[in-house]
Design a protein around this motif. Structure first.
Motif, PDB file in Angstrom:
ATOM      1  N   ALA A  94       0.828  -1.206   0.000  1.00 37.55           N
ATOM      2  CA  ALA A  94       0.000   0.000   0.000  1.00 37.55           C
ATOM      3  C   ALA A  94       0.868   1.264   0.000  1.00 37.55           C
ATOM      4  N   ILE A  95       1.936   1.252   0.776  1.00 33.26           N
ATOM      5  CA  ILE A  95       2.839   2.413   0.826  1.00 33.26           C
ATOM      6  C   ILE A  95       3.473   2.641  -0.545  1.00 33.26           C
ATOM      7  N   GLY A  96       3.807   1.555  -1.233  1.00 29.24           N
ATOM      8  CA  GLY A  96       4.358   1.698  -2.581  1.00 29.24           C
ATOM      9  C   GLY A  96       3.417   2.481  -3.477  1.00 29.24           C
ATOM     10  N   GLY A  97       2.127   2.187  -3.371  1.00 23.18           N
ATOM     11  CA  GLY A  97       1.126   2.920  -4.139  1.00 23.18           C
ATOM     12  C   GLY A  97       1.027   4.378  -3.709  1.00 23.18           C
ATOM     13  N   ALA A  98       1.185   4.628  -2.420  1.00 23.39           N
ATOM     14  CA  ALA A  98       1.103   6.002  -1.913  1.00 23.39           C
ATOM     15  C   ALA A  98       2.290   6.837  -2.384  1.00 23.39           C
ATOM     16  N   ILE A 117       7.861  21.826  -8.527  1.00 26.75           N
ATOM     17  CA  ILE A 117       7.497  20.436  -8.819  1.00 26.75           C
ATOM     18  C   ILE A 117       7.912  19.525  -7.675  1.00 26.75           C
ATOM     19  N   ALA A 118       9.113  19.713  -7.166  1.00 27.29           N
ATOM     20  CA  ALA A 118       9.607  18.879  -6.060  1.00 27.29           C
ATOM     21  C   ALA A 118       8.726  19.031  -4.826  1.00 27.29           C
ATOM     22  N   ILE A 119       8.388  20.255  -4.474  1.00 30.11           N
ATOM     23  CA  ILE A 119       7.543  20.490  -3.301  1.00 30.11           C
ATOM     24  C   ILE A 119       6.159  19.873  -3.506  1.00 30.11           C
ATOM     25  N   ALA A 120       5.587  20.048  -4.696  1.00 31.87           N
ATOM     26  CA  ALA A 120       4.268  19.478  -4.971  1.00 31.87           C
ATOM     27  C   ALA A 120       4.295  17.954  -4.859  1.00 31.87           C
ATOM     28  N   ILE A 121       5.330  17.323  -5.372  1.00 36.78           N
ATOM     29  CA  ILE A 121       5.418  15.865  -5.311  1.00 36.78           C
ATOM     30  C   ILE A 121       5.575  15.398  -3.867  1.00 36.78           C
ATOM     31  N   TRP A 122       6.430  16.068  -3.091  1.00 35.82           N
ATOM     32  CA  TRP A 122       6.605  15.678  -1.692  1.00 35.82           C
ATOM     33  C   TRP A 122       5.322  15.870  -0.892  1.00 35.82           C
ATOM     34  N   VAL A 123       4.584  16.945  -1.148  1.00 39.03           N
ATOM     35  CA  VAL A 123       3.310  17.162  -0.460  1.00 39.03           C
ATOM     36  C   VAL A 123       2.305  16.085  -0.855  1.00 39.03           C
ATOM     37  N   LEU A 124       2.244  15.741  -2.138  1.00 41.74           N
ATOM     38  CA  LEU A 124       1.324  14.685  -2.579  1.00 41.74           C
ATOM     39  C   LEU A 124       1.666  13.335  -1.941  1.00 41.74           C
ATOM     40  N   ILE A 125       2.939  13.027  -1.845  1.00 41.94           N
ATOM     41  CA  ILE A 125       3.345  11.769  -1.214  1.00 41.94           C
ATOM     42  C   ILE A 125       2.891  11.747   0.240  1.00 41.94           C
ATOM     43  N   HIS A 126       3.130  12.832   0.950  1.00 44.78           N
ATOM     44  CA  HIS A 126       2.744  12.873   2.362  1.00 44.78           C
ATOM     45  C   HIS A 126       1.224  12.789   2.522  1.00 44.78           C
ATOM     46  N   LEU A 127       0.490  13.495   1.693  1.00 48.41           N
ATOM     47  CA  LEU A 127      -0.974  13.429   1.762  1.00 48.41           C
ATOM     48  C   LEU A 127      -1.482  12.027   1.423  1.00 48.41           C
ATOM     49  N   ASN A 128      -0.846  11.361   0.469  1.00 49.74           N
ATOM     50  CA  ASN A 128      -1.235   9.985   0.137  1.00 49.74           C
ATOM     51  C   ASN A 128      -1.029   9.050   1.320  1.00 49.74           C
ATOM     52  N   VAL A 129       0.107   9.183   1.994  1.00 51.13           N
ATOM     53  CA  VAL A 129       0.384   8.314   3.148  1.00 51.13           C
ATOM     54  C   VAL A 129      -0.602   8.614   4.272  1.00 51.13           C
ATOM     55  N   ILE A 130      -0.906   9.879   4.512  1.00 49.91           N
ATOM     56  CA  ILE A 130      -1.882  10.248   5.543  1.00 49.91           C
ATOM     57  C   ILE A 130      -3.241   9.634   5.213  1.00 49.91           C
ATOM     58  N   THR A 131      -3.667   9.779   3.979  1.00 44.89           N
ATOM     59  CA  THR A 131      -4.965   9.232   3.572  1.00 44.89           C
ATOM     60  C   THR A 131      -4.976   7.712   3.655  1.00 44.89           C
ATOM     61  N   LEU A 132      -3.894   7.086   3.250  1.00 45.42           N
ATOM     62  CA  LEU A 132      -3.797   5.630   3.315  1.00 45.42           C
ATOM     63  C   LEU A 132      -3.963   5.131   4.748  1.00 45.42           C
ATOM     64  N   PHE A 137      -6.671   2.129   8.658  1.00 45.20           N
ATOM     65  CA  PHE A 137      -6.757   1.844  10.086  1.00 45.20           C
ATOM     66  C   PHE A 137      -7.906   2.565  10.778  1.00 45.20           C
ATOM     67  N   GLY A 138      -8.639   3.385  10.040  1.00 44.02           N
ATOM     68  CA  GLY A 138      -9.799   4.065  10.610  1.00 44.02           C
ATOM     69  C   GLY A 138      -9.457   5.068  11.695  1.00 44.02           C
ATOM     70  N   LEU A 139      -8.278   5.626  11.598  1.00 44.90           N
ATOM     71  CA  LEU A 139      -7.856   6.623  12.590  1.00 44.90           C
ATOM     72  C   LEU A 139      -8.243   8.017  12.108  1.00 44.90           C
ATOM     73  N   PRO A 140      -8.582   8.902  13.037  1.00 42.07           N
ATOM     74  CA  PRO A 140      -8.867  10.280  12.621  1.00 42.07           C
ATOM     75  C   PRO A 140      -7.582  10.975  12.164  1.00 42.07           C
ATOM     76  N   TYR A 141      -7.761  11.958  11.317  1.00 38.69           N
ATOM     77  CA  TYR A 141      -6.606  12.670  10.767  1.00 38.69           C
ATOM     78  C   TYR A 141      -5.742  13.282  11.865  1.00 38.69           C
ATOM     79  N   ALA A 142      -6.364  13.712  12.962  1.00 39.90           N
ATOM     80  CA  ALA A 142      -5.604  14.317  14.054  1.00 39.90           C
ATOM     81  C   ALA A 142      -4.615  13.326  14.670  1.00 39.90           C
ATOM     82  N   GLU A 143      -4.895  12.039  14.595  1.00 38.41           N
ATOM     83  CA  GLU A 143      -3.974  11.026  15.100  1.00 38.41           C
ATOM     84  C   GLU A 143      -2.995  10.561  14.025  1.00 38.41           C
ATOM     85  N   VAL A 144      -3.448  10.589  12.786  1.00 33.33           N
ATOM     86  CA  VAL A 144      -2.625  10.075  11.690  1.00 33.33           C
ATOM     87  C   VAL A 144      -1.433  10.990  11.402  1.00 33.33           C
ATOM     88  N   VAL A 145      -1.653  12.280  11.379  1.00 33.85           N
ATOM     89  CA  VAL A 145      -0.584  13.221  11.019  1.00 33.85           C
ATOM     90  C   VAL A 145       0.638  13.071  11.928  1.00 33.85           C
TER      91      VAL A 145
END
Length: 180
Positions: A94-98, A117-132, A137-145
């Protein structure tokens, strides 16, 4: 109890990591894309094709290792926080996909817009991992970040260290030729 859970998690990870081939392939491809983003400076420094290939391969493996270390940190923190058994094979796939936005990191070689471009890609990667992690795991975003940010920071630091030591030398060599 905590030591036993960590030992079990590490043992499961070592056993099931080869089964996570989809995620591992994506991580290596992302590392390769990161490495290719500076190939133009290697070409400009008049390195031989064999030297360029060696630089790209070694850098991509080190970058992939940095991303795997960050993913492992995320997995350990999630397992400790949720008290759930995190299946390493599924997590690394799953992380590979994120990390998929990192496949476009080669575009960072574009002049003038590379930092954006670099900043946008790094932000997208982090947002993907947070969403994943939120969805899996059904955790709220406040715990995931706070759970996934340490792994993200470790990846940024490791990649910055590689950039500073290896890539920076290439750019400095190129700049010195233009000044001369």
């Amino acid at each position: 109890m905590l030591e036993q859970r960590l030992e079990q998690l590490v043992e499961n990870t070592v056993v099931s990591l080869p089964e996570a081939h989809t995620g591992l392939v994506l991580v290596v491809l992302v590392g390769f894309s990161f490495s290719l983003s500076h190939v133009f400076s290697l070409l400009a420094n008049r390195l031989k094709p064999r030297q360029i290939l060696l630089h790209v391969l070694l850098d991509s493996l080190v970058l992939a290792a940095a991303l795997l270390i960050a993913s492992f940190i995320n997995m350990v923190l999630i397992a400790l926080h949720t008290q759930l058994l995190v299946e390493p094979k599924q997590f690394f796939n799953a992380i590979g996909g994120a990390l998929a936005p990192g496949l476009f990191y080669v575009l960072v070689a574009a002049p003038y817009v590379s930092d954006l471009i670099a900043i946008a890609i790094w932000v997208l990667i982090h947002l993907n991992v947070i969403t994943l992690v939120h969805l899996r795991f059904g955790l709220p975003y406040a715990e995931v970040v706070p759970l996934v940010t340490p792994g993200y920071v470790v990846a940024l630091v490791l990649i910055a260290l590689l950039f500073r030591s290896s890539w920076r030398r290439s750019y400095d060599r190129l700049a010195s030729e233009f000044r001369a």
